[in-house]
Design an enzyme around this catalytic site. Structure first.
Site, short mmCIF file in Angstrom:
data_model
loop_
_atom_site.label_atom_id
_atom_site.label_comp_id
_atom_site.label_asym_id
_atom_site.label_seq_id
_atom_site.Cartn_x
_atom_site.Cartn_y
_atom_site.Cartn_z
N ALA A 1 48.46 -26.00 43.57
CA ALA A 1 47.94 -25.44 42.40
C ALA A 1 47.77 -23.99 42.27
CB ALA A 1 46.50 -26.27 41.89
N CYS B 1 63.94 -17.30 37.97
CA CYS B 1 64.68 -18.37 37.60
C CYS B 1 64.02 -19.61 36.98
CB CYS B 1 65.22 -18.85 38.91
SG CYS B 1 66.64 -17.96 39.58
N PHE C 1 55.89 -28.04 46.84
CA PHE C 1 55.48 -27.60 45.38
C PHE C 1 54.40 -28.10 44.93
CE2 PHE C 1 59.24 -25.35 45.90
CZ PHE C 1 59.42 -24.20 44.86
N GLU D 1 73.83 -21.87 43.29
CA GLU D 1 73.08 -21.44 44.33
C GLU D 1 71.65 -21.79 44.35
OE1 GLU D 1 74.30 -20.08 47.25
OE2 GLU D 1 72.22 -20.29 47.70
P1 NAD Z 1 70.79 -10.26 38.66
O1 NAD Z 1 70.86 -10.23 37.23
O2 NAD Z 1 69.65 -9.76 39.24
O3 NAD Z 1 71.92 -9.13 39.39
C1 NAD Z 1 73.25 -9.30 38.92
C2 NAD Z 1 74.09 -7.96 39.30
O4 NAD Z 1 75.53 -8.07 38.68
C3 NAD Z 1 73.61 -6.81 39.14
O5 NAD Z 1 73.54 -6.12 40.25
C4 NAD Z 1 74.64 -6.23 37.91
O6 NAD Z 1 74.87 -4.90 37.99
C5 NAD Z 1 76.02 -6.89 38.40
N1 NAD Z 1 76.90 -7.14 37.14
C6 NAD Z 1 76.75 -7.56 36.22
N2 NAD Z 1 78.09 -7.64 35.45
C7 NAD Z 1 78.87 -7.36 36.32
C8 NAD Z 1 80.34 -7.17 36.40
N3 NAD Z 1 81.00 -7.33 35.22
N4 NAD Z 1 80.87 -7.01 37.64
C9 NAD Z 1 80.25 -6.74 38.66
N5 NAD Z 1 78.70 -7.01 38.64
C10 NAD Z 1 78.32 -7.17 37.68
O7 NAD Z 1 71.20 -11.53 39.40
P2 NAD Z 1 70.53 -12.63 40.67
O8 NAD Z 1 68.99 -12.46 40.70
O9 NAD Z 1 71.19 -11.94 41.64
O10 NAD Z 1 71.06 -13.79 39.89
C11 NAD Z 1 72.46 -14.02 39.71
C12 NAD Z 1 72.64 -15.51 39.29
O11 NAD Z 1 72.13 -16.59 40.25
C13 NAD Z 1 71.78 -15.90 38.08
O12 NAD Z 1 72.39 -16.76 36.95
C14 NAD Z 1 70.76 -16.40 38.71
O13 NAD Z 1 70.19 -17.43 37.55
C15 NAD Z 1 71.19 -17.32 39.77
N6 NAD Z 1 70.24 -17.64 40.95
C16 NAD Z 1 69.48 -16.61 41.14
C17 NAD Z 1 68.46 -16.68 42.38
C18 NAD Z 1 67.33 -15.67 42.81
O14 NAD Z 1 66.69 -15.97 43.32
N7 NAD Z 1 67.47 -14.61 42.20
C19 NAD Z 1 68.47 -17.89 43.19
C20 NAD Z 1 69.53 -19.01 42.56
C21 NAD Z 1 70.25 -18.82 41.51
#
Ligand code: NAD
Length: 435
Positions: free
Chosen positions: A254, A262, A251, A150
């Protein structure tokens, strides 16, 4: 299609809601009962413009559901997304615990062919680990693995998901390809490129994209630091270089370095993954180092005017890593607060329109870190104001009011939101990142 999304926070909730908006039948699953109960009452756990309206609409029309029942959500749904967190572990690698848990759950409850779609950011080779875990309980004919990283950004997450630059699907099966084409048909119909690759390339591409953007930021911060010493002005320099179409204008602001959940974690994780393949990422290591130094440059600038910060009160405006989000993960404000505490200030008076709740938790035992609901109250009798996030309400702040409140008229603007000439004419000691 019937789609289950495991992990209901930034990525999972936005993905689930947007897929429901394009008429898929979606269940968002989380292990956090409170989060799911709140969502059923339309209490949205994150601050993300436009999301609440879409959640309410799609929950009301029944296309979006929330559940903690993993078994049912797998058994009766066709495509299973894993959008759980991959936070850094103590060695700065991606902690794959949650991804592996979802893979195990998937293997235990799948009874007919389904695809396991990994949306989390994971190091190359995670797909093979997931296949191994799932194969312990499931015949290989009953599942396929897809890497679908994503690229959304917080604050514009809904727009980024609905109108993406591209959608990436790493896979090695025609059956899975058909499913992915079906899921994303509403997007490709609007000419969004759907890029298919092998699974390893999709996993690497996500890290490459984040590392490249982080490198652009560290690059321009380094040029800003140099031009400050050599009497250049980074604003003029940026205007000159970003008009070059090969460089592109994004991006190149400064500032005080990148934060976010991330960039820091993904840059560090990529460096660590490199070691597994005996590869030393020289540029990316420099990107990380420059960023670490940049985060506390505002304190160095402050010390030019107040060398001894012992028992001084310092005000911080902005705690989130960028405006219009309440996310403070790895935000520069954390490094600034820690550095100021090391320098024995008497009080750090913080204000942020959205992010104070997270920071209150993080610094709950630190009596010197205080939080103010009103931004101007935080400046009362303070020795300096540091701007750490470019919220609009700071951009248009009442300068006279700030001057009347501050004990010393010192402003260090880490986001370059005010005009130097205006500030000097108002009798401020004013420093931004480029001068
Ligand atoms: P996060 O850690 O903030 O949230 C993850 C959620 O997963 C939590 O609500 C947690 O309770 C739940 N969870 C954990 N184990 C679980 C299970 N076994 N079953 C169901 N739910 C479960 O994650 P996020 O910020 O949404 O990011 C998710 C992924 O996407 C990461 O790998 C991150 O690097 C990537 N990502 C994040 C962004 C961003 O802007 N936050 C953008 C692109 C990609």
């Amino acid at each position: 299609m019937k789609i289950a999304i495991f992990g209901t926070w930034y990525v999972g909730l936005v993905t689930g809601t947007c897929l429901a908006e394009v008429w898929h039948d979606v269940v968002c699953v989380d292990i956090d009962q409170q989060k799911i109960d709140d969502l059923k009452k339309w209490i949205i756990p994150i601050f993300e413009p436009g999301l609440e309206e879409l959640v309410k609409k799609n929950y009301a029309n029944g296309r979006l559901k929330f559940s903690t029942d993993a078994k049912q959500s797998i058994e009766f749904w066709d495509a299973i997304f894993s959008a759980v967190g991959t936070p850094p572990d103590k060695n700065h690698r991606a902690d794959l615990r949650f991804v592996k848990q979802v893979a195990t759950t998937f293997s235990q409850h799948t009874k007919s062919y389904k695809i396991f779609i990994n949306k989390s950011t994971v190091p190359v080779g995670t797909w093979a680990e997931c296949i191994k875990i799932i194969s312990e309980n499931l015949d290989s004919s009953l599942f396929d693995i897809v890497s679908n990283p994503e690229f959304l950004r917080e604050w514009t997450a809904v727009k980024d998901f609905m109108v993406p630059d591209r959608i990436v699907c790493g896979l090695n099966s025609d059956k899975a390809k058909k499913v992915m084409e079906q899921i994303y048909a509403p997007f490709t119909r609007n000419y969004c490129p759907l890029i298919f690759s092998d699974i390893a390339s999709a996993e690497i591409a996500k890290y490459a994209a984040n590392a490249f953007l982080a490198t652009k930021l560290s690059f321009i911060n380094e040029i800003a630091n140099f031009s400050e010493k050599s009497w250049g002005n980074i604003w003029d320099i940026v205007k000159i270089i970003w008009s070059d179409k090969r460089i592109w204008n994004k991006f190149l602001h400064a500032g005080i370095g990148y934060g976010w959940s991330c960039f820091p974690k993904d840059v560090a994780a990529l460096i660590e993954t490199g070691k597994d393949f005996d590869y030393d990422f020289e540029i990316i290591k420099a990107t990380e180092l420059i960023n670490k130094k940049q985060k506390t440059r505002v304190v160095e600038k402050l010390q030019k005017h107040i060398p001894d910060l012992n028992w001084k009160k310092i005000t911080l405006w902005g705690l989130s890593y960028k405006p219009k989000t309440d996310d403070t993960r790895d935000a520069p404000s954390i490094d600034v607060i820690k550095k100021l505490l090391d320098l024995w200030v008497s009080e750090i008076a913080c204000h942020d329109p959205e992010a104070m709740k997270h920071m209150k938790k993080m610094f709950s035992t630190e009596k010197k870190v205080k939080f103010y609901d009103n931004s101007y109250d935080a400046t009362q009798d303070s020795d300096a104001l540091l701007i750490l996030t470019e919220w609009d309400e700071f951009r248009w702040a009442d300068i006279e009011k700030i001057k009347n409140n501050l004990a010393q008229n010192i402003v260090i603007d880490g986001r370059n939101i005010w005009n130097k000439t205006d500030m000097l004419e108002s009798w401020f000691v004013y420093e931004a990142i480029w001068y």
